[in-house]
Structures are given as structure tokens and as C-alpha cells.
Design a protein around this motif. Structure first.
Motif, PDB file in Angstrom:
ATOM      1  N   SER A 181      26.314  49.193  30.564  1.00  0.00           N
ATOM      2  CA  SER A 181      26.413  49.835  29.254  1.00  0.00           C
ATOM      3  C   SER A 181      27.083  51.202  29.278  1.00  0.00           C
ATOM      4  CB  SER A 181      25.012  49.968  28.642  1.00  0.00           C
ATOM      5  OG  SER A 181      24.407  48.703  28.502  1.00  0.00           O
ATOM      6  N   LEU A 182      26.796  52.022  30.287  1.00  0.00           N
ATOM      7  CA  LEU A 182      27.416  53.348  30.343  1.00  0.00           C
ATOM      8  C   LEU A 182      28.794  53.301  30.983  1.00  0.00           C
ATOM      9  CD1 LEU A 182      24.316  55.587  31.182  1.00  0.00           C
ATOM     10  CD2 LEU A 182      25.152  54.727  28.970  1.00  0.00           C
ATOM     11  N   ALA A 183      28.904  52.621  32.121  1.00  0.00           N
ATOM     12  CA  ALA A 183      30.249  52.337  32.632  1.00  0.00           C
ATOM     13  C   ALA A 183      30.868  51.185  31.859  1.00  0.00           C
ATOM     14  CB  ALA A 183      30.189  52.008  34.124  1.00  0.00           C
ATOM     15  N   GLY A 184      30.013  50.291  31.348  1.00  0.00           N
ATOM     16  CA  GLY A 184      30.496  49.186  30.515  1.00  0.00           C
ATOM     17  C   GLY A 184      31.254  48.148  31.298  1.00  0.00           C
ATOM     18  N   LEU A 185      30.792  47.819  32.475  1.00  0.00           N
ATOM     19  CA  LEU A 185      31.506  46.922  33.374  1.00  0.00           C
ATOM     20  C   LEU A 185      30.821  45.566  33.414  1.00  0.00           C
ATOM     21  CD1 LEU A 185      33.790  46.702  35.504  1.00  0.00           C
ATOM     22  CD2 LEU A 185      32.137  47.529  37.194  1.00  0.00           C
ATOM     23  N   MET A 186      31.536  44.506  33.003  1.00  0.00           N
ATOM     24  CA  MET A 186      30.983  43.160  33.014  1.00  0.00           C
ATOM     25  C   MET A 186      32.086  42.142  33.274  1.00  0.00           C
ATOM     26  SD  MET A 186      27.757  42.673  32.762  1.00  0.00           S
ATOM     27  CE  MET A 186      27.646  40.990  32.178  1.00  0.00           C
ATOM     28  N   PRO A 187      31.753  41.047  33.986  1.00  0.00           N
ATOM     29  CA  PRO A 187      32.755  40.004  34.222  1.00  0.00           C
ATOM     30  C   PRO A 187      33.065  39.240  32.943  1.00  0.00           C
ATOM     31  CG  PRO A 187      30.615  39.296  35.060  1.00  0.00           C
ATOM     32  CD  PRO A 187      30.463  40.728  34.634  1.00  0.00           C
ATOM     33  N   LEU A 188      34.335  38.934  32.746  1.00  0.00           N
ATOM     34  CA  LEU A 188      34.764  38.070  31.643  1.00  0.00           C
ATOM     35  C   LEU A 188      35.013  36.652  32.132  1.00  0.00           C
ATOM     36  CD1 LEU A 188      37.279  40.344  29.698  1.00  0.00           C
ATOM     37  CD2 LEU A 188      34.935  39.762  29.045  1.00  0.00           C
ATOM     38  N   GLU A 189      35.454  36.522  33.368  1.00  0.00           N
ATOM     39  CA  GLU A 189      35.705  35.216  33.957  1.00  0.00           C
ATOM     40  C   GLU A 189      34.855  35.080  35.216  1.00  0.00           C
ATOM     41  OE1 GLU A 189      39.841  34.574  34.628  1.00  0.00           O
ATOM     42  OE2 GLU A 189      40.408  34.984  32.529  1.00  0.00           O
ATOM     43  N   PRO A 190      34.476  33.864  35.553  1.00  0.00           N
ATOM     44  CA  PRO A 190      33.590  33.654  36.708  1.00  0.00           C
ATOM     45  C   PRO A 190      34.137  34.287  37.975  1.00  0.00           C
ATOM     46  CG  PRO A 190      33.816  31.631  35.443  1.00  0.00           C
ATOM     47  CD  PRO A 190      34.803  32.598  34.863  1.00  0.00           C
ATOM     48  N   GLY A 191      33.232  34.887  38.742  1.00  0.00           N
ATOM     49  CA  GLY A 191      33.606  35.516  39.999  1.00  0.00           C
ATOM     50  C   GLY A 191      34.297  36.845  39.822  1.00  0.00           C
ATOM     51  N   PHE A 192      34.187  37.451  38.630  1.00  0.00           N
ATOM     52  CA  PHE A 192      34.844  38.730  38.342  1.00  0.00           C
ATOM     53  C   PHE A 192      36.363  38.622  38.468  1.00  0.00           C
ATOM     54  CE2 PHE A 192      31.104  41.500  38.083  1.00  0.00           C
ATOM     55  CZ  PHE A 192      31.591  42.561  37.340  1.00  0.00           C
ATOM     56  N   ARG A 193      36.914  37.406  38.258  1.00  0.00           N
ATOM     57  CA  ARG A 193      38.374  37.291  38.322  1.00  0.00           C
ATOM     58  C   ARG A 193      39.031  38.127  37.230  1.00  0.00           C
ATOM     59  NH1 ARG A 193      36.926  31.807  39.119  1.00  0.00           N
ATOM     60  NH2 ARG A 193      37.467  31.337  36.949  1.00  0.00           N
ATOM     61  N   ARG A 194      38.301  38.299  36.138  1.00  0.00           N
ATOM     62  CA  ARG A 194      38.732  39.221  35.096  1.00  0.00           C
ATOM     63  C   ARG A 194      37.481  39.905  34.562  1.00  0.00           C
ATOM     64  NH1 ARG A 194      43.204  40.411  32.251  1.00  0.00           N
ATOM     65  NH2 ARG A 194      43.030  41.116  30.094  1.00  0.00           N
ATOM     66  N   PHE A 195      37.608  41.196  34.266  1.00  0.00           N
ATOM     67  CA  PHE A 195      36.449  41.956  33.820  1.00  0.00           C
ATOM     68  C   PHE A 195      36.815  42.799  32.613  1.00  0.00           C
ATOM     69  CE2 PHE A 195      38.712  44.759  36.702  1.00  0.00           C
ATOM     70  CZ  PHE A 195      38.628  46.006  36.097  1.00  0.00           C
ATOM     71  N   ARG A 196      35.779  43.257  31.917  1.00  0.00           N
ATOM     72  CA  ARG A 196      35.963  44.187  30.811  1.00  0.00           C
ATOM     73  C   ARG A 196      35.316  45.504  31.179  1.00  0.00           C
ATOM     74  NH1 ARG A 196      34.826  42.625  24.631  1.00  0.00           N
ATOM     75  NH2 ARG A 196      36.922  41.763  24.964  1.00  0.00           N
ATOM     76  N   LEU A 197      35.989  46.594  30.792  1.00  0.00           N
ATOM     77  CA  LEU A 197      35.466  47.944  30.990  1.00  0.00           C
ATOM     78  C   LEU A 197      35.379  48.617  29.634  1.00  0.00           C
ATOM     79  CD1 LEU A 197      34.728  50.117  33.189  1.00  0.00           C
ATOM     80  CD2 LEU A 197      37.072  50.950  32.910  1.00  0.00           C
ATOM     81  N   ARG A 198      34.174  49.022  29.249  1.00  0.00           N
ATOM     82  CA  ARG A 198      33.974  49.761  28.015  1.00  0.00           C
ATOM     83  C   ARG A 198      33.140  51.002  28.328  1.00  0.00           C
ATOM     84  NH1 ARG A 198      30.409  48.273  22.600  1.00  0.00           N
ATOM     85  NH2 ARG A 198      31.107  50.098  21.393  1.00  0.00           N
TER      86      ARG A 198
END
Length: 871
Positions: free
Chosen positions: A772-789
Motif C-alpha cells: 500500500s505505501l510502496a504500492g507494489l503488487m504482481p499483475l501477472e503470475p510470477g511477478f512477470r509484470r507488476f504495478r507500482l503505486r
């Protein structure tokens, strides 16, 4: 609805068990991996056939509860290059010795149908000539938070090998067995979920029994070989288990290889002697410890210690009074407390442990689920350590029945820790938040070991639901995937024949609750909401790891649970009352009435079906299940909105159907947060929900800490990260456990010298930091793509490392709002997108705009830096 290939009558014989390869332990072949190659944590779990080893036990036809049996085998080693390896498994606890040296303890808690054997490597303890293996086995028999049910037995497949020959040391009748009456067979339980109330009489113990020069007497007998196959767990051996009449399961029982590394052990010394006093007994001490007789003693608060240094303390006993010495450790830990004592023969020492104590408070620490062990000295200097592990910060030695000097020394703990592949790297500029982060890490050290539990001090049981949130911190902070994989498999094995999960498994609690619920003697049935949460656990494992192998047995069980939920729907809603054996919990402090939970439970189940089960079903090629899950989700969400959504307040009101009767509005953070997180508010009317979540008005029930992460997640999604930070500072930062034990407590208020859990599992400060504070979560399995908010709020610095299967993502934020410097280090092979307010103008490629935010492509560079002006 029934799904053709997953009919209930076929499930227990076709739930994926065939994916494990049957192997002889001497084979060099590999079993099916349960974890990702990309994570660097291959798990080669095998279904083991340990023959020609046999299940063995002390020659007998009845084994009393809490019996301890010692097994030994002496052998010759003629080579300096010999290797001794193999497997060992026992029910319920074992400690393995080689030539008098403690090697390891186990096994990991398992479903009794699928026990895990531990690997053994004894190369370092071999010596030329005579060698001796010793294995202490304690059979609980009464049910424990870590051992649901079983049968006594030991099996070990061991081989010593050099360049010229191989010697097999498998368990059979050539091993010697001794019924160790130093621990009285049939000893009573400590409490409901702790089997062993340990009492040890040193003069009855065959000291030196695991050394080669020990000479066994007539009490050592040839071990009895038990019937049953060597590829089946102890419940399938031929011993006549008399307390439960347990028989072999038909659910394809197996012995499997351990799926996680062995735990590490390290010595932690005591910090200091905090207080000491005399105890004058008014009633026999045994009556007090056995029955907690009130007013059994008087405390004389003058110190009996006549001499001390940094590691030893001496008291002079008069044969009448007892002495109580209370020690504290720097932080709460999990392990085996230990001490050395030089005392006259017959001296009795009760060792008590506690999570929380106030100096000057109760004289004896026996106020935490009877957490004591008794040691009776043989005379002279000796060291004591219990068979089972404890979670504690305080240790008290109650010394009695002695005349003359008694010296205690070297007080400490053999601490248990999981061998994490990485250390947590997370730091912030705020000292209160940093202390919360550090306490979260230490809490995880205590709660995530060979199973993932709520707290090791009381139950030691593996829950989903509120406890499953720990997985996020384990993935991000430690980069660990083997332990979560084991959690998913072992928890899912607790699926009942009716389709709901025994929601703390493998453990004794819900087995006992089944019969209690039949008679209406408890409110605690298997918790359906934990089964809902378990679907999220499985989905997040896939999303973080990118792997499905660990879910091959789990997924069919999720489908059957979903089918069960469908079967209990009434008027297009899941009920929370009068549902038979199971129960709905959600939380224990956020609701005034059970029926108030129906809104939250249905929103939760709707979110699970659409956002967890459906995508997993797609992954496993079950489009029919995915379609039905989404239909089910829409169906109960529509009805929940119709029944509980207040157009007047633009809120979900938990008691809206009964408002005229109850005359007060009741809401809960769980309903409001779930609705915000999963877009369940009609027409996306979330403003009122967010406002209530921020203000925590009296009409809103606030969940206990382990469930409080939902509210923080929802606030962050709504862009209110500063409210999250403020809550961490003002609510979480005031926890007594954080400052005193370096842990996170179970409830918002905690009391010393009570049954409070000071080290539980509410580690929201840690996973919220990442998610939530760094806002880092995987968008695709295995963190092949991630989102940063990123939403650092008023934190002037925030640094962390997320350990993904592809490698570490380094995140750094510096500066204040209006001039925020963000730096990223990204491993090769993955891509990311940055989510920021649409007013933010960056030189990066913009992908899209959505709901007031812009999405930018994070360049596929190993190092990325940019400045944000709007956050």
C-alpha cells in the motif's frame, strides 16, 4: 451444482495424490517439484517407501498418553570417508542424537494421513569405531495444536556408506527400546491444545544412553516391529491404539518427504534476573500446579539470591520455603527454554514461561494455560530442557524441596527459526513505524516456522483467514515460496467429507469441535469464512510465484468447498446462523450480533468466487467452474446490495433488515473495506465508506488486529495512504507488545500475567508497507509484470526490497510531497507499470488513463529514477 469430473464420491481418491511419485529413499530419482525453479527453491517432495525399515515401538499392547520411548542402535564405522544419510519419522515428537550429540527434532506437523519424513545427514557426527544413534520419541495421544491424532511409532531408513560398502541401519527389532519412566507414562494434558504437561525425574533417566559406551540394563528390550506398510504413516501401522481406536485411512495415505528445510536452532541467553522472592506454601505445591488451588501460597517479596554474576544465581534453601526467580529475555522468541542447576538430590524445579509479565505483579507465572514443566534433580550439576517448544519472553524457576545451596546458571533458549532465503530489508524515516516493522519481522519469526500459525504461545494451529495475510509478507519480505506451498497443501488436507475445511489444520481443535457442535456445546465450529480466505491464499500464491504444481491437490478441494457453499445458499444469500456443524466468524469484536455478519460474509464470498476461484479455475482449464463462480458471485452480490445497501447513507448497513427493531445503525470495517476493494458498492459510490473507514465512528465495528489489514488496504486503494500511516502511528504504534516484546499482539488491548497472546499474527504494518505505501503488487503470475503505486504520505524516506521469483525489486522514496524522488532497481525479464494521479506529468510512456489515474510504462531498465510532484 455438481461438476462432472469432481464428484464428491470420487474426490478423496482422485484429488491429485497421483501426482506424487513413489520412490524408494535410496533412489536417485526426483519427485515432482512443488515450487518454482525461478524462485531458486525447488521442492522435490516424494511419496516415500521407507522399506526395508519397519515401524517399531516399545514391546507393548497399550501405549499411555504422553509416553516417552528411547531407541538406540550401535554400529561400527571403519572409514573416515563414510556418509550416513536417510529419513526419520515418528509420532508425535522425536529428538535425534548421534554419539550423544543432539542433531535435530521433528517432525513438522502434518495431516496424519500424509505425514512428512525428515531428511537425516549425520556425516559430521560419525567417528571411527563404535557409533550410536539415539532417538527419543514422545507420543502425545491426547490431541495437540500441532498433532491432531495418530498412533505411536518410529520408522527410520538410514544407510552408512563409503567407497567400499554400505551398511543399513533401518529400524527393526535389532534396535533397542526403553520405556523412559523419567517421564511418567499417562501424564495429563497441559490444556486443550497442548498435550504434554512435562514432568521429568532425572534419577530415573538412563544418562548417556545415546553414547556408545553406555551399558543397557534389562529395561532395554528389542524393539517391537509393528504391522503395516513402510510407505504408510503411523495411523496405518498395526499397533492397537486404545484411546481412539484409530485405523488406517482409505484416503490414499502416504509417507511423504519433508517439503521445507529443517529449522535452524541457535542459543539465545537470558537478558537479566527481573525479580526474585520466597514462596511459602499453605497447601501442597502439587495441588496448586495440578488443580490451580486458590490461596495456596504466600509470596514474601524479599530476594532469596545470596550470590550472583552475569550467568549464575545462588539461593540457600531451608527445606521449607520455595524460591521463585523470574528472568526476562530481550524479546519474545520461540524455542526450547533451558537452564543448568547444581542442587541436592530431590530438588524440584517448576519452570514456568509466559508471554507477558509485570514485575511486582502475580508472584508465580502460572497464568498462561498451565505453561510449566517440572524437573526433579538427581543431585549435582545437570542441564534441563523440555521436549516441546514454547513461545515466551519470561521464564521463572520455582525451586522447592531442597536444603542447602542451589545454583542456577546458563539460562537461555534454543531458539527455533525458519531458514529464510533472504532477510527482510525495509526501513522508513519514522521511528514508530520502523519499530512496528521490526516487531512484525520478529512476529513472523515466531508464527511462521514449520507451519504458519496465529500464535505459538496458546494454540500453535495453522489457520487461514486472518492468519493467511502473513503470506504477503513472506513473499515480499523473505522471498519464500516453500513454506507457503506447504501451508496450502497441509491446510487443504483438512477438507471434510461434507466439503468445508477444518479451518485450523493439521490440529486437534476442529476434530474435537465436530462432536461438541453435534451436542451444541460450543460456538466454535469449522469457520467457513476461513475457507473463503483460503481461496485467496491459493490465488495469491499463484500470482506471486507463477507456479501451479503446489496447487494440484489444493484446487480440487477449493472446488468442493465452493460446491458446499452453493449448497447452503438460502434466498440467494449465504446464511451465518443455523448452518449445522460449521460456523461463520469473520471477527469476534466487530459485531454485536451474529446476524450482523451476513453482509460481510456474502461480500467476502462474492469477492472470493470472482477474484480468486474463477481465475484459478481458468488456470486449471476449468472454464465451467470459472463461469459458475462468476455467476454465483454476481448472484449473492446482487442480493447483498438489495438487502444491506442503504441508498440513504450510501453504505452497507449490517443490520439494515432489522433496523426498526434494533434502533441503531451497525456497520463494520470488513463490509465497507471489502466493498471498496472489490468494487461492490452500487454505481461505485465509495466516498461514504471511505469516510467511515477513516473516522472509525462508534457505529462501525472495528476488527481485531489480524483482520484490520482489510481496512488499511481499502484506504490505500482510495488514495488515503496518509490515513493508513496515521493509524499505524497512533493505534498500532501504541501496542504494549511492540515496545516490550518486539512483537504484535492479538488484541488491541493486552494484559500481562494473563492468557493474552503477545506474539500473534497481525503483521499488517509489514505487508501494508509493501502493498500500500510502496504500492507494489504482481499483475501477472510470477511477478512477470507488476504495478507500482507509491503513496509514502509524510514519510521522507521509505526503502525496501521485494524478493520476487525473478529477483529482487529495490524501491526507494526520498523527499516530501511535491518533490518525491523515486528510484527502482528491477531484475531483468520483468516489466512494470506506474500508477499515479493523472495530474502527474512524467516523461515516461503513458499507457492509459483510468478513474483519475494515469498508467505509465516503467522502462525495462535495471535502474529507473523519476520525480513525483503530486504525492
Amino acid at each position: 451444482m455438481s461438476f462432472d469430473s469432481f464428484s464428491r464420491r470420487d474426490f478423496f481418491k482422485t484429488c491429485g495424490l497421483s501426482t506424487l511419485v513413489m520412490l524408494h529413499p535410496a533412489s536417485s530419482a526426483k519427485g515432482r517439484a512443488l515450487s518454482a525453479n525461478s524462485s531458486g527453491q525447488d521442492i522435490q517432495q516424494q511419496a516415500l517407501d521407507l522399506s526395508p525399515a519397519r515401524w517399531i515401538w516399545y514391546p507393548s499392547h497399550r501405549c499411555l498418553a504422553n509416553s516417552v520411548v528411547l531407541f538406540r542402535k550401535t554400529f561400527q564405522n571403519s572409514s573416515a570417508k563414510a556418509h550416513l544419510k536417510g529419513w526419520v519419522l515418528a509420532d508425535s515428537r522425536y529428538i535425534l542424537y548421534c554419539n550423544g550429540r543432539r542433531i535435530q527434532a521433528g517432525p513438522a506437523p502434518s495431516d496424519p494421513r500424509w505425514m512428512e519424513a525428515d531428511p537425516v545427514d549425520l556425516d559430521a557426527c560419525l567417528k571411527p569405531g563404535d557409533n550410536t544413534l539415539g532417538i527419543l520419541v514422545c507420543f502425545f495421544g491426547l490431541g495437540d495444536g500441532t498433532a491432531p491424532i495418530g498412533k505411536p511409532g518410529l520408522i527410520a531408513n538410514l544407510t552408512i556408506e563409503d567407497d567400499h560398502k554400505k551398511i543399513e541401519l533401518h529400524t527393526d527389532k535389532s534396535w533397542s527400546a526403553h520405556l523412559a519412566r523419567s517421564w511418567p507414562p499417562g501424564q495429563y494434558k497441559r490444556w486443550y491444545l497442548r498435550s504434554l504437561q512435562e514432568q521429568f525425574t532425572s534419577r530415573y533417566y538412563p544418562h548417556g544412553w545415546s553414547l556408545s559406551d553406555f551399558e543397557p540394563d534389562s529395561s532395554w528390550l528389542p524393539a517391537m516391529e509393528l504391522g503395516g506398510d513402510s510407505d504408510k504413516p503411523s495411523v496405518c501401522n498395526g499397533y492397537p491404539e486404545y484411546m481412539w481406536e484409530t485405523g488406517c485411512s482409505r484416503d490414499n495415505p502416504q509417507i511423504r518427504s519433508r517439503s521445507i528445510p529443517l529449522l535452524t536452532e541457535s542459543h539465545v541467553p537470558v537478558h537479566s534476573l527481573a525479580e526474585s522472592m520466597w514462596i511459602e506454601w499453605q497447601q501442597p505445591a502439587e495441588d496448586y500446579f495440578d488443580c490451580v488451588v486458590p490461596d495456596g501460597f504466600k509470596a514474601i517479596r524479599s530476594s532469596p539470591v545470596i550470590k550472583s554474576d552475569d550467568h549464575s544465581w545462588t539461593v540457600t534453601m531451608d527445606g521449607k520455603r520455595a524460591a521463585a526467580l523470574t528472568f526476562e529475555f530481550k524479546e519474545q522468541i520461540v524455542g526450547y527454554p533451558q537452564f543448568t542447576v547444581d542442587a541436592p538430590e530431590g530438588t524440584i524445579i517448576e519452570m514456568m514461561v509466559h508471554e507477558g509479565h509485570k514485575v511486582g505483579g502475580p508472584a508465580l507465572l502460572n497464568s498462561h494455560f498451565n505453561s510449566w514443566c517440572r524437573f526433579i534433580c538427581k543431585g549435582g550439576k545437570e542441564t534441563f530442557e523440555p521436549i516441546d517448544y514454547e513461545s515466551f519472553r519470561w521464564l521463572q524457576l520455582h525451586i522447592r524441596s531442597a536444603t542447602g545451596n542451589v545454583t542456577v546458571s546458563d539460562i537461555g533458549c534454543r531458539r527455533r527459526l525458519y531458514p529464510w532465503p533472504h532477510d527482510v530489508q525495509a526501513s522508513v524515516s519514522d521511528p514508530i513505524l520502523q519499530k512496528l516493522i521490526d516487531a512484525s519481522v520478529n512476529t513472523l519469526y515466531n508464527s511462521a516456522q514449520d507451519i504458519i500459525v496465529d500464535g505459538m504461545g496458546r494454540e500453535r494451529q495453522q489457520y487461514s483467514g486472518d492468519c493467511g495475510h502473513q503470506l504477503h509478507a513472506i513473499f515480499h519480505g523473505f522471498g519464500e515460496y516453500r513454506l507457503p506451498a506447504r501451508y496450502l497443501n497441509t491446510f487443504s488436507q483438512g477438507l471434510t467429507k461434507d466439503g468445508y475445511f477444518l479451518d485450523c489444520w493439521p490440529a486437534f481443535d476442529r476434530l474435537a469441535r465436530l462432536m461438541e457442535r453435534q451436542m451444541g456445546l460450543t460456538k466454535w465450529g469449522p469457520l467457513l469464512d476461513h475457507g473463503v480466505g483460503f481461496n485467496f491464499d491459493a490465488y495469491y500464491y499463484y500470482l506471486y510465484s507463477g507456479q501451479t504444481q503446489a496447487l494440484e491437490e489444493v484446487f480440487p478441494r477449493l472446488v468442493f468447498f465452493f460446491e458446499y457453499l452453493q449448497s447452503i445458499v438460502k434466498e440467494d444469500l449465504l446464511p451465518v446462523e443455523d448452518i449445522g456443524i460449521p460456523a461463520v466468524w469473520i471477527d469476534h469484536i466487530a459485531y454485536k450480533q451474529q446476524r450482523h455478519k451476513q453482509c460481510a460474509f456474502n461480500l467476502y464470498a462474492s469477492a472470493m468466487a470472482r477474484h480468486a476461484l474463477a481465475p484459478l479455475a481458468e488456470v486449471f482449464g476449468r472454464k465451467d467452474v470459472a463461469k459458475e463462480a462468476r455467476r454465483f458471485s454476481d448472484r449473492i452480490l446482487k442480493t447483498t446490495q438489495q438487502v444491506f445497501w442503504s441508498s440513504k447513507h450510501s453504505l452497507f448497513i449490517n443490520n439494515l433488515p432489522w433496523l426498526a427493531e434494533e434502533k441503531e445503525i451497525r456497520m463494520c470495517d470488513r463490509s465497507l473495506a471489502t466493498a471498496v476493494l472489490f468494487d461492490q458498492c452500487p454505481d461505485n459510490q465509495t466516498a461514504a465508506s471511505v469516510d467511515v473507514l477513516i473516522k472509525t465512528s462508534p457505529e462501525m465495528g472495528l476488527s481485531y488486529p489480524a483482520n484490520a489489514g482489510w481496512r488499511l488496504w481499502a484506504l490505500a486503494k482510495a488514495g488515503k495512504a496518509q490515513a493508513v500511516i496515521d493509524d499505524l502511528r497512533t493505534r498500532w504504534g501504541k501496542m504494549d507488545s511492540v515496545h516490550l516484546n518486539n512483537t504484535l499482539q492479538e488484541n488491541w488491548e493486552v494484559q500481562p500475567d494473563s492468557g493474552s497472546q503477545w506474539s500473534h499474527c497481525p503483521i499488517a504494518p509489514l505487508y501494508v508497507l509493501y502493498m500500500s505505501l510502496a504500492g507494489l503488487m504482481p499483475l501477472e503470475p510470477g511477478f512477470r509484470r507488476f504495478r507500482l503505486r507509491p503513496q509514502p504520505g509524510d514519510l521522507e524516506s521509505l526503502d525496501l526490497v521485494s524478493h520476487t521469483p525473478a529477483g529482487p525489486i529495490h524501491f526507494s522514496s526520498r523527499g516530501k510531497q511535491g518533490n518525491r524522488q523515486i528510484q527502482l532497481q528491477i531484475p531483468p525479464g520483468i516489466s512494470g507499470e506506474l500508477m499515479v494521479p493523472e495530474q502527474e506529468k512524467l516523461s515516461m510512456k503513458r499507457l492509459s488513463r483510468e478513474n483519475g489515474f494515469s498508467l505509465y510504462e516503467i522502462p525495462s531498465l535495471q535502474e529507473v529514477a523519476f520525480t513525483l510532484r503530486e504525492i
